[in-house]
Design an enzyme around this catalytic site. Structure first.
Site, PDB file in Angstrom:
ATOM      1  N   CYS A  37       1.004  -1.258   0.264  1.00 43.16           N
ATOM      2  CA  CYS A  37      -0.048   0.000   0.006  1.00 43.16           C
ATOM      3  C   CYS A  37       0.490   1.081   0.013  1.00 43.16           C
ATOM      4  O   CYS A  37       2.086   1.199   0.978  1.00 43.16           O
ATOM      5  CB  CYS A  37      -0.332  -0.018   1.127  1.00 43.16           C
ATOM      6  SG  CYS A  37      -2.088   1.493   1.231  1.00 43.16           S
ATOM      7  N   CYS A  57       0.648   4.811   6.673  1.00 44.30           N
ATOM      8  CA  CYS A  57      -0.497   4.180   8.239  1.00 44.30           C
ATOM      9  C   CYS A  57       0.627   4.168   9.240  1.00 44.30           C
ATOM     10  O   CYS A  57       1.102   2.772   8.685  1.00 44.30           O
ATOM     11  CB  CYS A  57      -0.763   3.910   8.188  1.00 44.30           C
ATOM     12  SG  CYS A  57      -2.295   4.721   6.874  1.00 44.30           S
ATOM     13  N   CYS A 105       0.525   0.643  10.146  1.00 42.99           N
ATOM     14  CA  CYS A 105       0.315  -0.650   9.656  1.00 42.99           C
ATOM     15  C   CYS A 105       1.163  -1.352   8.277  1.00 42.99           C
ATOM     16  O   CYS A 105       2.154  -0.875   8.164  1.00 42.99           O
ATOM     17  CB  CYS A 105      -1.195  -0.109   8.423  1.00 42.99           C
ATOM     18  SG  CYS A 105      -1.187  -1.451   7.018  1.00 42.99           S
ATOM     19  N   CYS A 155     -16.546  -9.583   4.912  1.00 40.79           N
ATOM     20  CA  CYS A 155     -15.578  -8.012   5.060  1.00 40.79           C
ATOM     21  C   CYS A 155     -15.301  -8.452   3.996  1.00 40.79           C
ATOM     22  O   CYS A 155     -14.065  -9.004   4.315  1.00 40.79           O
ATOM     23  CB  CYS A 155     -15.958  -7.658   6.609  1.00 40.79           C
ATOM     24  SG  CYS A 155     -16.808  -7.385   7.501  1.00 40.79           S
ATOM     25  N   CYS A 180     -19.761  -5.877   2.930  1.00 41.89           N
ATOM     26  CA  CYS A 180     -18.961  -5.132   3.649  1.00 41.89           C
ATOM     27  C   CYS A 180     -17.590  -4.340   2.542  1.00 41.89           C
ATOM     28  O   CYS A 180     -16.925  -5.829   1.915  1.00 41.89           O
ATOM     29  CB  CYS A 180     -18.344  -5.507   5.374  1.00 41.89           C
ATOM     30  SG  CYS A 180     -17.790  -3.785   6.221  1.00 41.89           S
ATOM     31  N   CYS A 209     -19.111   1.432   8.390  1.00 42.33           N
ATOM     32  CA  CYS A 209     -18.221   1.359   9.304  1.00 42.33           C
ATOM     33  C   CYS A 209     -17.124   2.118   9.832  1.00 42.33           C
ATOM     34  O   CYS A 209     -16.155   2.218   8.676  1.00 42.33           O
ATOM     35  CB  CYS A 209     -18.391  -0.632   9.773  1.00 42.33           C
ATOM     36  SG  CYS A 209     -16.692  -1.166  10.297  1.00 42.33           S
ATOM     37  N   ARG A 228     -17.505  -2.275  18.018  1.00 41.72           N
ATOM     38  CA  ARG A 228     -16.423  -3.720  17.773  1.00 41.72           C
ATOM     39  C   ARG A 228     -15.165  -4.255  17.812  1.00 41.72           C
ATOM     40  O   ARG A 228     -14.443  -3.395  18.222  1.00 41.72           O
ATOM     41  CB  ARG A 228     -16.592  -4.260  15.969  1.00 41.72           C
ATOM     42  CG  ARG A 228     -15.376  -4.895  15.870  1.00 41.72           C
ATOM     43  CD  ARG A 228     -15.547  -5.268  14.255  1.00 41.72           C
ATOM     44  NE  ARG A 228     -16.991  -5.289  14.052  1.00 41.72           N
ATOM     45  CZ  ARG A 228     -17.486  -5.712  12.750  1.00 41.72           C
ATOM     46  NH1 ARG A 228     -16.694  -4.761  11.403  1.00 41.72           N
ATOM     47  NH2 ARG A 228     -18.822  -6.158  11.938  1.00 41.72           N
TER      48      ARG A 228
HETATM   49  S1  SF4 Z   1      -3.716   1.317   7.083  1.00 44.41           S
HETATM   50 FE1  SF4 Z   1      -2.626   0.114   5.446  1.00 44.41          FE
HETATM   51  S2  SF4 Z   1      -3.419  -0.736   3.613  1.00 44.41           S
HETATM   52 FE2  SF4 Z   1      -4.819   1.004   5.169  1.00 44.41          FE
HETATM   53  S3  SF4 Z   1      -4.352   2.754   3.774  1.00 44.41           S
HETATM   54 FE3  SF4 Z   1      -3.113   2.328   5.590  1.00 44.41          FE
HETATM   55  S4  SF4 Z   1      -1.024   1.240   5.256  1.00 44.41           S
HETATM   56 FE4  SF4 Z   1      -2.950   1.323   3.323  1.00 44.41          FE
END
Ligand code: SF4
Length: 340
Positions: free
Chosen positions: A48, A52, A55, A92, A123, A183, A255
């Site tokens: 990705c 974040c 993550c 989901c 979802c 959600c 949740r």
């Molecule tokens: S949480 Fe992870 S998968 Fe989702 S946008 Fe951020 S880096 Fe990408």
């Protein structure tokens, strides 16, 4: 409209008073001995472009996560069939994207239609959406869209820089306008203060309509991510946040999501008492470990809690045992624990 001041006042209540209040409100709107159980499939894992910090799917961090391309529709539909067979009522699907590409939309619409044909609620979590993409998903029949706010607007820039808080609010607005249920929740343990936790809940509760589903995650510290050495959140602070969320959003499903595997049975039970009434069931939560299935089975049995929507001619306890047995014995390699 909730204010930060009111919300912080709830956090400052004596623990037992807060729990009592949350449990009373919970009982007004839900059966306290029922649990909603969903299953989650990662339809596109890793690589990705977003940053974040929590993550493992971000391409920016070395987390030893194996990336997978978008799964073939047949694989997704086969997994959905298995989830249905196992007794799940909601399926989901998560993709690690900044946003879906327009060229993928017909494919995503096809998947929604096919999964719905099985009689499952659908979802998806696919990143940011345009208004048009939200409408396309709604036309295909998508029931829920997951898009988390993660934390307070003030703390957010410390965690994510590649998309703004406003971007997230915009996506939620498009989803709502398209008629899809929302959600949306957040993560605790990012290094935020109690004021930030209050700020997150104020944002969620003050949306034009609060999310139907509010996942509260406990950070799973993944080696290689910038937050790998974060301090653990005190379980009582986690339980308090669940209770405050229940009071502020009385009719939403709260949740217990990522991080459940780190919680002992007593903490989970207190979370359920505080108003959490939804869990993900499966081997992994998107990419992080979910609570061990046998432990789940034991815990729900011990607490006399049964799945909410699984209907058979048998008694509740039998139903519960049967569903959990089926889930335990399903080939869950395809299922990932839900981080959204
Ligand atoms: S949480 Fe992870 S998968 Fe989702 S946008 Fe951020 S880096 Fe990408």
């Amino acid at each position: 409209m909730w204010t930060i001041h009111q919300t912080v006042a709830l956090f400052n209540l004596p623990f037992m008073d807060l729990l009592y209040q949350a449990q009373q409100i919970h009982r007004q709107h839900f059966d306290p001995n029922k649990m909603q159980i969903s299953m989650l499939l990662s339809i596109k894992t890793g690589a990705c472009p977003e940053d974040c910090q929590y993550c493992p799917q971000s391409a920016r961090y070395q987390t030893h996560l194996e990336s997978e391309k978008l799964l073939a529709a047949e694989q997704i539909i086969a997994a959905a069939k298995q989830a249905k067979h196992s007794g799940a009522t909601r399926f989901c699907m998560g993709a690690a994207w900044r946003n879906p590409n327009n060229r993928d939309m017909p494919y995503l619409q096809y998947i929604v239609t096919e999964v719905k044909k099985l009689g499952l609620e659908t979802c998806m979590t696919l990143g940011m959406l345009t208004a048009e993409q939200a409408t396309q998903l709604a036309q295909a029949g998508l029931d829920y869209y997951n898009h988390n706010l993660d934390t307070s607007p003030e703390f957010y820039p410390h965690i994510i820089t590649t998309r703004t808080y406003q971007d997230r609010l915009n996506t939620l607005e498009y989803v709502r306008q398209a008629g899809i249920k929302i959600c949306s929740g957040g993560i605790l343990g990012l290094g935020e203060s109690e004021q930030d936790r209050a700020g997150l809940l104020v944002q969620l509760a003050n949306l034009p309509k609060p999310p139907e589903s509010v996942p509260i995650n406990m950070l799973v510290k993944v080696l290689g991510t910038p937050l790998e050495n974060n301090q653990d959140i005190d379980p009582f602070d986690f339980i308090k946040t669940i209770a405050v969320a229940r009071i502020m959003m009385p009719t939403s499903y709260i949740r217990l999501s990522a991080g459940r595997s780190k919680m002992n049975e007593q903490t989970q039970a207190l979370c359920f008492m505080a108003g959490a009434n939804s869990i993900f069931y499966g081997c992994k939560l998107l990419t992080t470990k979910n609570a061990d299935q046998d432990n789940d089975k034991q815990l729900l049995k011990k607490l006399g809690i049964t799945p909410e929507t699984y209907k058979t001619a048998q008694g509740d306890n039998e139903q519960s045992a049967q569903l959990i047995d089926q889930l335990c014995h399903a080939d869950t390699d395809l299922f990932y624990n839900a981080a959204p």
